[in-house]
Design a protein around this motif. Structure first.
Motif, PDB file in Angstrom:
ATOM      1  N   GLY A  41       0.836  -1.193   0.000  1.00 19.83           N
ATOM      2  CA  GLY A  41       0.000   0.000   0.000  1.00 19.83           C
ATOM      3  C   GLY A  41       0.874   1.247   0.000  1.00 19.83           C
ATOM      4  O   GLY A  41       1.963   1.260  -0.582  1.00 19.83           O
ATOM      5  N   PHE A  42       0.404   2.311   0.672  1.00 19.33           N
ATOM      6  CA  PHE A  42       1.120   3.586   0.611  1.00 19.33           C
ATOM      7  C   PHE A  42       2.549   3.469   1.131  1.00 19.33           C
ATOM      8  O   PHE A  42       3.482   3.963   0.513  1.00 19.33           O
ATOM      9  N   GLY A  43       2.732   2.798   2.267  1.00 16.05           N
ATOM     10  CA  GLY A  43       4.097   2.655   2.793  1.00 16.05           C
ATOM     11  C   GLY A  43       4.909   1.688   1.952  1.00 16.05           C
ATOM     12  O   GLY A  43       6.015   2.008   1.507  1.00 16.05           O
ATOM     13  N   GLU A  64       2.560  -8.827  -1.304  1.00 10.49           N
ATOM     14  CA  GLU A  64       1.243  -8.179  -1.218  1.00 10.49           C
ATOM     15  C   GLU A  64       0.187  -9.220  -1.584  1.00 10.49           C
ATOM     16  O   GLU A  64       0.270  -9.845  -2.630  1.00 10.49           O
ATOM     17  N   SER A  66      -2.955  -8.893  -2.447  1.00  9.98           N
ATOM     18  CA  SER A  66      -3.912  -8.604  -3.522  1.00  9.98           C
ATOM     19  C   SER A  66      -3.184  -8.272  -4.825  1.00  9.98           C
ATOM     20  O   SER A  66      -2.075  -7.746  -4.794  1.00  9.98           O
ATOM     21  N   CYS A  72      -7.578   4.402  -0.376  1.00  9.27           N
ATOM     22  CA  CYS A  72      -8.597   5.089   0.445  1.00  9.27           C
ATOM     23  C   CYS A  72      -8.718   6.535  -0.014  1.00  9.27           C
ATOM     24  O   CYS A  72      -9.846   7.036  -0.178  1.00  9.27           O
ATOM     25  N   ALA A 106      -0.373 -13.914   0.779  1.00 10.16           N
ATOM     26  CA  ALA A 106      -0.494 -13.352   2.126  1.00 10.16           C
ATOM     27  C   ALA A 106       0.697 -13.834   2.946  1.00 10.16           C
ATOM     28  O   ALA A 106       1.068 -15.007   2.860  1.00 10.16           O
ATOM     29  N   ARG A 191      -7.038   5.832  11.340  1.00 11.06           N
ATOM     30  CA  ARG A 191      -6.584   6.106   9.965  1.00 11.06           C
ATOM     31  C   ARG A 191      -7.213   7.389   9.437  1.00 11.06           C
ATOM     32  O   ARG A 191      -8.428   7.518   9.462  1.00 11.06           O
ATOM     33  N   ILE A 288      -0.858  -9.159  10.957  1.00 10.47           N
ATOM     34  CA  ILE A 288       0.496  -9.711  10.762  1.00 10.47           C
ATOM     35  C   ILE A 288       1.517  -8.954  11.630  1.00 10.47           C
ATOM     36  O   ILE A 288       2.438  -9.551  12.175  1.00 10.47           O
ATOM     37  N   LEU A 319       6.168   0.800   9.036  1.00  4.66           N
ATOM     38  CA  LEU A 319       5.786   2.080   8.423  1.00  4.66           C
ATOM     39  C   LEU A 319       4.276   2.291   8.482  1.00  4.66           C
ATOM     40  O   LEU A 319       3.505   1.342   8.639  1.00  4.66           O
ATOM     41  N   LYS A 330      -1.953   9.390  10.705  1.00  2.00           N
ATOM     42  CA  LYS A 330      -1.968   8.130   9.942  1.00  2.00           C
ATOM     43  C   LYS A 330      -2.500   8.467   8.551  1.00  2.00           C
ATOM     44  O   LYS A 330      -3.706   8.420   8.316  1.00  2.00           O
ATOM     45  N   SER A 331      -1.579   8.848   7.663  1.00  2.00           N
ATOM     46  CA  SER A 331      -1.977   9.247   6.310  1.00  2.00           C
ATOM     47  C   SER A 331      -1.095   8.546   5.285  1.00  2.00           C
ATOM     48  O   SER A 331       0.001   8.072   5.606  1.00  2.00           O
ATOM     49  N   PHE A 333       0.369  10.018   2.791  1.00  2.00           N
ATOM     50  CA  PHE A 333       1.554  10.859   2.567  1.00  2.00           C
ATOM     51  C   PHE A 333       2.590  10.572   3.643  1.00  2.00           C
ATOM     52  O   PHE A 333       3.790  10.426   3.355  1.00  2.00           O
ATOM     53  N   TRP A 421      -1.683  16.222  -6.132  1.00  2.00           N
ATOM     54  CA  TRP A 421      -1.064  15.373  -5.096  1.00  2.00           C
ATOM     55  C   TRP A 421      -1.404  13.910  -5.342  1.00  2.00           C
ATOM     56  O   TRP A 421      -0.536  13.044  -5.313  1.00  2.00           O
TER      57      TRP A 421
HETATM   58  C1  FAD Z   1     -11.645   7.637   3.490  1.00  2.69           C
HETATM   59  C2  FAD Z   1     -10.162   7.805   3.579  1.00  2.69           C
HETATM   60  C3  FAD Z   1      -9.556   8.864   2.929  1.00  2.69           C
HETATM   61  C4  FAD Z   1      -8.178   9.028   2.996  1.00  2.69           C
HETATM   62  N1  FAD Z   1      -7.619  10.107   2.375  1.00  2.69           N
HETATM   63  C5  FAD Z   1      -6.288  10.316   2.473  1.00  2.69           C
HETATM   64  C6  FAD Z   1      -5.703  11.442   1.824  1.00  2.69           C
HETATM   65  O1  FAD Z   1      -6.384  12.240   1.156  1.00  2.69           O
HETATM   66  N2  FAD Z   1      -4.368  11.616   1.956  1.00  2.69           N
HETATM   67  C7  FAD Z   1      -3.592  10.749   2.660  1.00  2.69           C
HETATM   68  O2  FAD Z   1      -2.373  10.977   2.718  1.00  2.69           O
HETATM   69  N3  FAD Z   1      -4.129   9.675   3.294  1.00  2.69           N
HETATM   70  C8  FAD Z   1      -5.442   9.434   3.218  1.00  2.69           C
HETATM   71  N4  FAD Z   1      -6.003   8.344   3.832  1.00  2.69           N
HETATM   72  C9  FAD Z   1      -5.147   7.466   4.687  1.00  2.69           C
HETATM   73  C10 FAD Z   1      -4.372   6.422   3.892  1.00  2.69           C
HETATM   74  O3  FAD Z   1      -5.246   5.601   3.153  1.00  2.69           O
HETATM   75  C11 FAD Z   1      -3.579   5.528   4.852  1.00  2.69           C
HETATM   76  O4  FAD Z   1      -2.910   6.332   5.777  1.00  2.69           O
HETATM   77  C12 FAD Z   1      -2.567   4.684   4.095  1.00  2.69           C
HETATM   78  O5  FAD Z   1      -3.248   3.771   3.263  1.00  2.69           O
HETATM   79  C13 FAD Z   1      -1.630   3.942   5.053  1.00  2.69           C
HETATM   80  O6  FAD Z   1      -0.663   3.231   4.331  1.00  2.69           O
HETATM   81  P1  FAD Z   1      -0.131   1.832   4.885  1.00  2.69           P
HETATM   82  O7  FAD Z   1       0.991   1.419   3.990  1.00  2.69           O
HETATM   83  O8  FAD Z   1       0.099   1.918   6.334  1.00  2.69           O
HETATM   84  O9  FAD Z   1      -1.369   0.826   4.707  1.00  2.69           O
HETATM   85  P2  FAD Z   1      -2.185   0.457   3.384  1.00  2.69           P
HETATM   86  O10 FAD Z   1      -2.079   1.532   2.373  1.00  2.69           O
HETATM   87  O11 FAD Z   1      -3.525   0.032   3.851  1.00  2.69           O
HETATM   88  O12 FAD Z   1      -1.428  -0.808   2.796  1.00  2.69           O
HETATM   89  C14 FAD Z   1      -1.392  -2.029   3.483  1.00  2.69           C
HETATM   90  C15 FAD Z   1      -1.219  -3.160   2.466  1.00  2.69           C
HETATM   91  O13 FAD Z   1      -0.731  -4.316   3.154  1.00  2.69           O
HETATM   92  C16 FAD Z   1      -1.380  -5.458   2.632  1.00  2.69           C
HETATM   93  N5  FAD Z   1      -1.327  -6.510   3.653  1.00  2.69           N
HETATM   94  C17 FAD Z   1      -1.780  -6.453   4.932  1.00  2.69           C
HETATM   95  N6  FAD Z   1      -1.534  -7.612   5.575  1.00  2.69           N
HETATM   96  C18 FAD Z   1      -0.895  -8.410   4.683  1.00  2.69           C
HETATM   97  C19 FAD Z   1      -0.376  -9.729   4.766  1.00  2.69           C
HETATM   98  N7  FAD Z   1      -0.473 -10.454   5.875  1.00  2.69           N
HETATM   99  N8  FAD Z   1       0.210 -10.255   3.664  1.00  2.69           N
HETATM  100  C20 FAD Z   1       0.309  -9.541   2.513  1.00  2.69           C
HETATM  101  N9  FAD Z   1      -0.164  -8.271   2.381  1.00  2.69           N
HETATM  102  C21 FAD Z   1      -0.757  -7.719   3.466  1.00  2.69           C
HETATM  103  C22 FAD Z   1      -2.796  -4.972   2.322  1.00  2.69           C
HETATM  104  O14 FAD Z   1      -3.427  -5.812   1.376  1.00  2.69           O
HETATM  105  C23 FAD Z   1      -2.522  -3.558   1.797  1.00  2.69           C
HETATM  106  O15 FAD Z   1      -2.363  -3.551   0.391  1.00  2.69           O
HETATM  107  C24 FAD Z   1      -7.381   8.119   3.752  1.00  2.69           C
HETATM  108  C25 FAD Z   1      -8.000   7.051   4.402  1.00  2.69           C
HETATM  109  C26 FAD Z   1      -9.377   6.891   4.329  1.00  2.69           C
HETATM  110  C27 FAD Z   1     -10.010   5.724   5.015  1.00  2.69           C
END
Ligand code: FAD
Length: 431
Positions: A41-43, A64, A66, A72, A106, A191, A288, A319, A330-331, A333, A421
């Motif tokens: 995902g984002f991180g 990953e 998926s 989001c 997974a 989040r 996890i 991350l 928790k964004s 960015f 952005w």
């Molecule tokens: C409605 C909404 C609007 C938002 N708008 C913004 C915005 O405008 N700007 C902004 O900066 N942020 C925004 N965010 C927040 C942003 O979506 C999150 O902060 C961001 O997705 C966090 O990144 P992450 O890498 O922590 O997790 P994620 O992006 O959720 O990525 C996690 C990934 O890990 C994978 N995963 C998890 N467990 C496993 C496993 N066991 N095995 C394999 N893969 C796995 C998942 O499938 C997923 O793809 C928004 C959130 C919401 C809900």
């Protein structure tokens, strides 16, 4: 003189010449290592792309589960009818073409002692350094009656891999004019702090256009929220009389839901019925991360603020949303900013170089109406003890009253910046 030594001496000038003649390739290998990234995902996707572009000596594997990633960010615009699901969904093909080994499985366990990740199909992936960015899980049951089954009737639309935003969008489309859209909003940390309020705005934009006699009741477990004056100004200006927001001290905390009655109950016993009910429950780091021993009792993962290495498990970097990184929100960015720094720290550590200075950035844009955007910006530093906001570095965009005649153009520009952005960050991850 032994033969070996004689040959070495004879070869010395040639070796020296070779070292000088091919310095880049040879020296690049000095900091080589296997970096495994869990979560795309984002991180995770940001880390993979940054590591691949900047540190060719690293061997990068991205795990990953998926085959596609739905963001989001911009999901709320699907509610407004401005975006469709395809426009917020991305594949990993380009990351793979750039040389990232993408494994769609997974991860089921991390063996930190043996330094390997076990996948659902039983395969083991060894690492020298592991990055974990798995996002969040919802705390089913934290609101009485709100479990996965209840979320089909009362969608959360907060974690795309659990439930796409299209489920909530479909309920909104089916709602009668004059209906009530109820939202339950959690306490911090969760989040995307401005996310629920952008959602209120995008639902209001849709209702204003298609079902103008309808109402939104937002029940909040806290007393204030991100960019509050800017959101409330916009609601008053664009959607007068449509949005009722109740904070915790005004009995806004939802403690119980009754999906069969389409009703939520607040802390002091008020029962609120809705035609559509959007429950955003309390959250924690994804399973996890918790099962790998990365989370504290809070359910979130403490990190070393100067590197984002786990405070609990060596050689594992956590991350994004899963971390304890306040005052950073928790964004997406923020997750991308964590990613770049963690990768730079990993490369430095593998090459025996000093840790780079820890500076992080965040900008959160929100769409609140047609051609109407607002934003909050922060710059942060990691100290050995904590992350601190750099004084005087950020803030929220000015209110309309301060902008005077420039207000309309300013809001329009912020909406444009928001689109820029989104395009930039998703291109940086998946382009
Ligand atoms: C409605 C909404 C609007 C938002 N708008 C913004 C915005 O405008 N700007 C902004 O900066 N942020 C925004 N965010 C927040 C942003 O979506 C999150 O902060 C961001 O997705 C966090 O990144 P992450 O890498 O922590 O997790 P994620 O992006 O959720 O990525 C996690 C990934 O890990 C994978 N995963 C998890 N467990 C496993 C496993 N066991 N095995 C394999 N893969 C796995 C998942 O499938 C997923 O793809 C928004 C959130 C919401 C809900």
């Amino acid at each position: 003189m032994t033969l070996a030594r004689r040959s070495l001496l004879a070869a010395a000038p040639a070796l020296a010449a070779a070292t000088l003649a091919a310095p880049r390739a040879a020296r690049a290998q000095a900091g080589a290592g296997r970096v495994v990234i869990l979560g795309g995902g984002f991180g995770g996707a940001s880390a993979a792309r940054f590591a691949r572009d900047r540190f060719p000596q690293l061997d990068i594997t991205l795990i990953e589960r998926s085959r596609t990633f739905t963001t989001c960010p911009y999901g709320n615009l699907v509610l407004a009818g401005r975006r469709d699901m395809a426009s917020i969904t991305f594949g990993y093909e380009r990351l793979a073409a750039r040389g990232v080994r993408v494994v769609h499985q997974a991860a089921v366990a991390v063996d930190a002692g043996a330094k390997r990740v076990r996948l659902a199909d039983g395969a083991q992936v060894p690492y020298d350094k592991l990055i974990v960015s798995p996002g969040i899980d919802l705390r089913w049951g934290a609101i009485e009656g709100y479990d996965e089954a209840a979320s089909a009737r009362m969608p959360h639309g907060w974690v795309p891999s659990l439930q796409p935003i299209s489920v909530l969008a479909a309920q909104l489309r089916a709602m009668r004019d004059g209906g009530v859209f109820v939202m339950a909003i959690p306490d911090n940390p969760f989040r995307c702090p401005p996310g629920p309020y952008e959602r209120i705005s995008m639902v209001a934009e849709y209702l204003k256009r298609h079902k103008p006699r309808s109402k939104i009741i937002a029940l909040d477990a806290k007393n204030g929220f991100s960019k509050q004056p800017l959101f409330q100004d916009a609601w008053a200006e664009l959607y007068p009389g449509m949005v009722e927001w109740r904070g915790a001290s005004n009995d806004g905390r939802v403690v119980r839901v009754r999906p069969a009655e389409m009703e939520v109950e607040t802390e002091f016993g008020d029962r609120v019925k809705g035609d559509v009910i959007n429950v955003i429950p309390p959250q924690m780091a994804a399973s996890i991360a918790r099962e790998a021993g990365l989370a504290a009792a809070s359910g979130w993962c403490p990190i070393r603020p100067t590197t984002f290495e786990s405070a609990q498990v060596p050689d594992v970097y956590v991350l994004g949303d899963a971390t304890v990184a306040a005052p950073m929100p928790k964004s997406g960015f923020a997750a991308s900013s964590h990613a770049k720094h963690a990768v730079a720290c990993i490369a430095a550590s593998l090459a025996g170089r000093p840790t780079p200075p820890a500076v992080f950035f965040n900008t959160c844009y929100s769409h609140v109406g047609d051609d109407y955007g607002i934003s909050i910006v922060g710059v942060f530093r990691g100290t050995p003890e904590r992350i601190v906001e750099v004084e005087g570095s950020g803030g929220i965009s000015p209110r309309n009253e301060a902008l005077g005649a420039r207000a309309r153009d300013f809001r329009k520009l912020e909406a444009l910046y928001a689109d820029g952005w989104y395009d930039a960050i998703t291109n940086e991850m998946f382009g």
